[in-house]
Design an enzyme around this catalytic site. Sequence first.
Site, PDB file in Angstrom:
ATOM      1  N   TYR A 188       0.841  -1.200   0.000  1.00 38.24           N
ATOM      2  CA  TYR A 188       0.000   0.000   0.000  1.00 38.24           C
ATOM      3  C   TYR A 188       0.879   1.254   0.000  1.00 38.24           C
ATOM      4  CZ  TYR A 188      -3.573  -3.478   0.650  1.00 38.24           C
ATOM      5  OH  TYR A 188      -4.377  -4.575   0.459  1.00 38.24           O
ATOM      6  N   ARG A 315      -6.712 -15.634   8.660  1.00 37.35           N
ATOM      7  CA  ARG A 315      -7.786 -16.537   8.212  1.00 37.35           C
ATOM      8  C   ARG A 315      -8.514 -17.219   9.365  1.00 37.35           C
ATOM      9  NH1 ARG A 315      -3.699 -19.173   4.267  1.00 37.35           N
ATOM     10  NH2 ARG A 315      -2.463 -18.303   5.957  1.00 37.35           N
TER      11      ARG A 315
HETATM   12  C1  LIG Z   1      -9.731 -12.008   3.950  1.00 41.06           C
HETATM   13  C2  LIG Z   1      -8.398 -11.381   4.174  1.00 41.06           C
HETATM   14  C3  LIG Z   1      -8.251 -10.015   3.976  1.00 41.06           C
HETATM   15  C4  LIG Z   1      -7.008  -9.402   4.198  1.00 41.06           C
HETATM   16  N1  LIG Z   1      -6.901  -8.065   4.037  1.00 41.06           N
HETATM   17  C5  LIG Z   1      -5.712  -7.455   4.274  1.00 41.06           C
HETATM   18  C6  LIG Z   1      -5.573  -6.055   4.082  1.00 41.06           C
HETATM   19  O1  LIG Z   1      -6.499  -5.374   3.680  1.00 41.06           O
HETATM   20  N2  LIG Z   1      -4.355  -5.503   4.321  1.00 41.06           N
HETATM   21  C7  LIG Z   1      -3.290  -6.249   4.750  1.00 41.06           C
HETATM   22  O2  LIG Z   1      -2.212  -5.705   4.950  1.00 41.06           O
HETATM   23  N3  LIG Z   1      -3.397  -7.578   4.946  1.00 41.06           N
HETATM   24  C8  LIG Z   1      -4.574  -8.189   4.714  1.00 41.06           C
HETATM   25  N4  LIG Z   1      -4.676  -9.536   4.877  1.00 41.06           N
HETATM   26  C9  LIG Z   1      -3.518 -10.304   5.369  1.00 41.06           C
HETATM   27  C10 LIG Z   1      -3.667 -10.652   6.838  1.00 41.06           C
HETATM   28  O3  LIG Z   1      -3.630  -9.492   7.640  1.00 41.06           O
HETATM   29  C11 LIG Z   1      -2.558 -11.623   7.294  1.00 41.06           C
HETATM   30  O4  LIG Z   1      -1.306 -10.988   7.135  1.00 41.06           O
HETATM   31  C12 LIG Z   1      -2.566 -12.920   6.503  1.00 41.06           C
HETATM   32  O5  LIG Z   1      -3.887 -13.445   6.439  1.00 41.06           O
HETATM   33  C13 LIG Z   1      -1.619 -13.961   7.083  1.00 41.06           C
HETATM   34  O6  LIG Z   1      -2.076 -14.437   8.310  1.00 41.06           O
HETATM   35  P1  LIG Z   1      -2.767 -15.890   8.432  1.00 41.06           P
HETATM   36  O7  LIG Z   1      -1.795 -16.876   7.869  1.00 41.06           O
HETATM   37  O8  LIG Z   1      -3.010 -16.063   9.889  1.00 41.06           O
HETATM   38  O9  LIG Z   1      -4.049 -15.839   7.640  1.00 41.06           O
HETATM   39  C14 LIG Z   1      -5.897 -10.171   4.614  1.00 41.06           C
HETATM   40  C15 LIG Z   1      -6.044 -11.555   4.778  1.00 41.06           C
HETATM   41  C16 LIG Z   1      -7.272 -12.164   4.570  1.00 41.06           C
HETATM   42  C17 LIG Z   1      -7.408 -13.661   4.777  1.00 41.06           C
END
Ligand SMILES: Cc1cc2nc3c(=O)[nH]c(=O)nc-3n(C[C@H](O)[C@H](O)[C@H](O)COP(=O)(O)O)c2cc1C
Length: 370
Positions: A188, A315
Amino acid sequence: MPYETLLSAVVIGNLEVPNRVVMAPLARHRAAQPGDVPTETSAHYYAQRAGAGLIVTEPAHVSPEGQGGLAAPGICSDAQEAGWKNVAGAVHARQGRIAVQLSHAGRMSHRRLQEGGAPPVAPSAVRARGVQVFAPQDDGTPGFVDADDPRPLESAEIAGIVLQYVDAAHRAHRAGFDMIEIDASNGYLLHQFIATGTNRRTDDYGGSVENRVRIVVEIVEAVASVIGAHRVGVRLSPGFTGADIEDAEAQASSLYLAGELARIGIAYVHLADAHFIDAFRDIFNGAIIACGDDTAQDANARIERGEADAVAFGRAFVANPDLVERLKADAPLAEPDAATIHGGGEQGYTDYPTLGDARRSENNENNESN
Ligand SMILES: Cc1cc2nc3c(=O)[nH]c(=O)nc-3n(C[C@H](O)[C@H](O)[C@H](O)COP(=O)(O)O)c2cc1C
């Protein structure tokens, strides 16, 4: 108790959090239209997740120009501020703690999301190739479209961007958030300034490491002066190569930034990937929230090793509103439904059952079949 370290209390800034399970920022694209206002349903969604040590909200854009996706909520109008106040209130009513993530998408946007159809802004005129954003498609329906050609910001406009964050920080303060997280990660706007591939500027905001991180430092200082450095966090992802980000000096810039953020005395840094985490920790003395692909077991081990103070889950929080309760009970985790992640209503948003709900409906089914 399983995951004893992960489930133990810690202090972030001067906020006491009862466990180290942080909810990561998750864009869900469900703000009310027109106006990109957080809804009552969003308040309910966050309140359902109040068991997290700390919730970090989805990205809230600091100006209409900073919007990176259809129906993403802003934090730049009175109606949005009132919507967020309702969200923070709902989380506090359930004894939770919540940080709002201040965001500006920069080039990760599209002119169909911009006022008057203007091109999105960025440090330089470098398009995010092969990257899609959630925006109106040619036929007007929501979907994923290629990121647009951005317009480079004039030097004189940068002070105005900093002021957008200051205004948003005042709104966040009035809305009752416990903390503010400034997003400088995942491709971003602020990450576009930091990374060499997206910053071709020749003014004070481009060139050297110091110049490329300057806007981040200015924003962090300005926001800290509004709500106190102990209530500010910054999200970084130095190893991130999605969103067409190329950074030949990711290590140098993130470690330089570590020193600046330590000097300002912010509460935490949220590292969305594990690159240089040990070196970062040697320099930055606030809390580290690590994030990315962790199981609860990995997260627990990471904190035990001293690599991080808390771990953010993305997630897992989509599909498990009661994630912390499930970890305490060592219960299985539900998987999110990909079809209902972006946009829509309550389905796939506030209707994921807690363990208690699931057991009750199982009992009812058993009773009915008996
Ligand atoms: C549905 C969804 C939306 C996300 N939206 C953003 C976002 O807008 N900005 C961002 O920096 N990361 C976003 N992420 C990344 C998460 O903040 C996180 O870094 C990523 O899911 C890894 O963590 P996890 O393995 O526990 O899912 C998003 C992830 C998911 C699954």
